[in-house]
Design a protein around this motif. Sequence first.
Motif, PDB file in Angstrom:
ATOM      1  N   ILE A 135       2.910   4.310   1.125  1.00 32.32           N
ATOM      2  CA  ILE A 135       3.464   4.705   2.417  1.00 32.32           C
ATOM      3  C   ILE A 135       3.883   6.160   2.335  1.00 32.32           C
ATOM      4  CG2 ILE A 135       4.160   2.440   3.260  1.00 32.32           C
ATOM      5  CD1 ILE A 135       6.930   2.845   2.173  1.00 32.32           C
ATOM      6  N   GLU A 157       8.915   3.379   6.821  1.00 30.82           N
ATOM      7  CA  GLU A 157       7.794   3.996   7.538  1.00 30.82           C
ATOM      8  C   GLU A 157       7.916   3.697   9.027  1.00 30.82           C
ATOM      9  OE1 GLU A 157       3.505   4.127   6.284  1.00 30.82           O
ATOM     10  OE2 GLU A 157       3.365   2.794   8.026  1.00 30.82           O
ATOM     11  N   ASN A 170       3.975  -1.170  10.130  1.00 32.12           N
ATOM     12  CA  ASN A 170       4.653   0.029  10.619  1.00 32.12           C
ATOM     13  C   ASN A 170       6.080  -0.311  11.032  1.00 32.12           C
ATOM     14  OD1 ASN A 170       2.502   1.956  10.441  1.00 32.12           O
ATOM     15  ND2 ASN A 170       1.537   0.887  12.147  1.00 32.12           N
ATOM     16  N   VAL A 180       0.870  -1.169   0.000  1.00 32.08           N
ATOM     17  CA  VAL A 180       0.000   0.000   0.000  1.00 32.08           C
ATOM     18  C   VAL A 180       0.907   1.219   0.000  1.00 32.08           C
ATOM     19  CG1 VAL A 180      -1.881  -1.174   1.198  1.00 32.08           C
ATOM     20  CG2 VAL A 180      -0.165   0.041   2.530  1.00 32.08           C
ATOM     21  N   ASN A 216       1.286   5.337   5.677  1.00 28.04           N
ATOM     22  CA  ASN A 216      -0.130   5.047   5.861  1.00 28.04           C
ATOM     23  C   ASN A 216      -0.400   4.869   7.344  1.00 28.04           C
ATOM     24  OD1 ASN A 216      -0.525   2.059   6.673  1.00 28.04           O
ATOM     25  ND2 ASN A 216       1.001   1.947   5.040  1.00 28.04           N
ATOM     26  N   THR A 217      -1.666   4.931   7.734  1.00 27.04           N
ATOM     27  CA  THR A 217      -2.005   4.825   9.142  1.00 27.04           C
ATOM     28  C   THR A 217      -2.189   3.381   9.596  1.00 27.04           C
ATOM     29  OG1 THR A 217      -4.339   5.113   8.601  1.00 27.04           O
ATOM     30  CG2 THR A 217      -3.099   7.095   9.207  1.00 27.04           C
TER      31      THR A 217
END
Length: 170
Positions: free
Chosen positions: A82, A168, A89, A80, A84-85
């Motif tokens: 980056i 990230e 992570n 996805v 992103n929430t």
Amino acid sequence: SSQLSITTGVAGGGYSVIQIPFAPISSTGTAVTLGDDALSSALPIGFNFNFFGKTYNQFSICSNGFISFAGNTSSLLSPVAIPNTGLPNNMIAAAWQDLNPMAGGNITYQTIGITPNQKLLVDFTNVPHFGSTSTVTFQITLCQSTNVIEIHTTNMSASTYYSMEGIEMD
């Protein structure tokens, strides 16, 4: 082949990205056996590594082309955008895509050198895309004293999947 170095020193504890010479380090690391869409247990870095202002001494390898410092990271099979929430992570992606190491290739890790100049090498060698014979080969290198991250991509074969490379935090 391509190469990327992510270096610390940006205001706020962030990173900057620069192009570096292609120079993966030969490694005879410890093999990690992972299934499709799998995440390894915590593995030792071999030294303390500062990532976005937090210190880590363990990491996990995702079979889909990234490493993470967060134990609860998803092994999402498709990348996805980056940042992103959502998960994953605290990660470093070299070739985040739907890979299947059960179908071939090797994943290894090894800490080399002497303090304060140790390096963690994480190698994916000829790991195929899911449902394909095309493969990826890359190395992620973490450097002890400088907290530099290097990504050396040897092979990124064509696939029906796109690939994400980057970092990230949470």
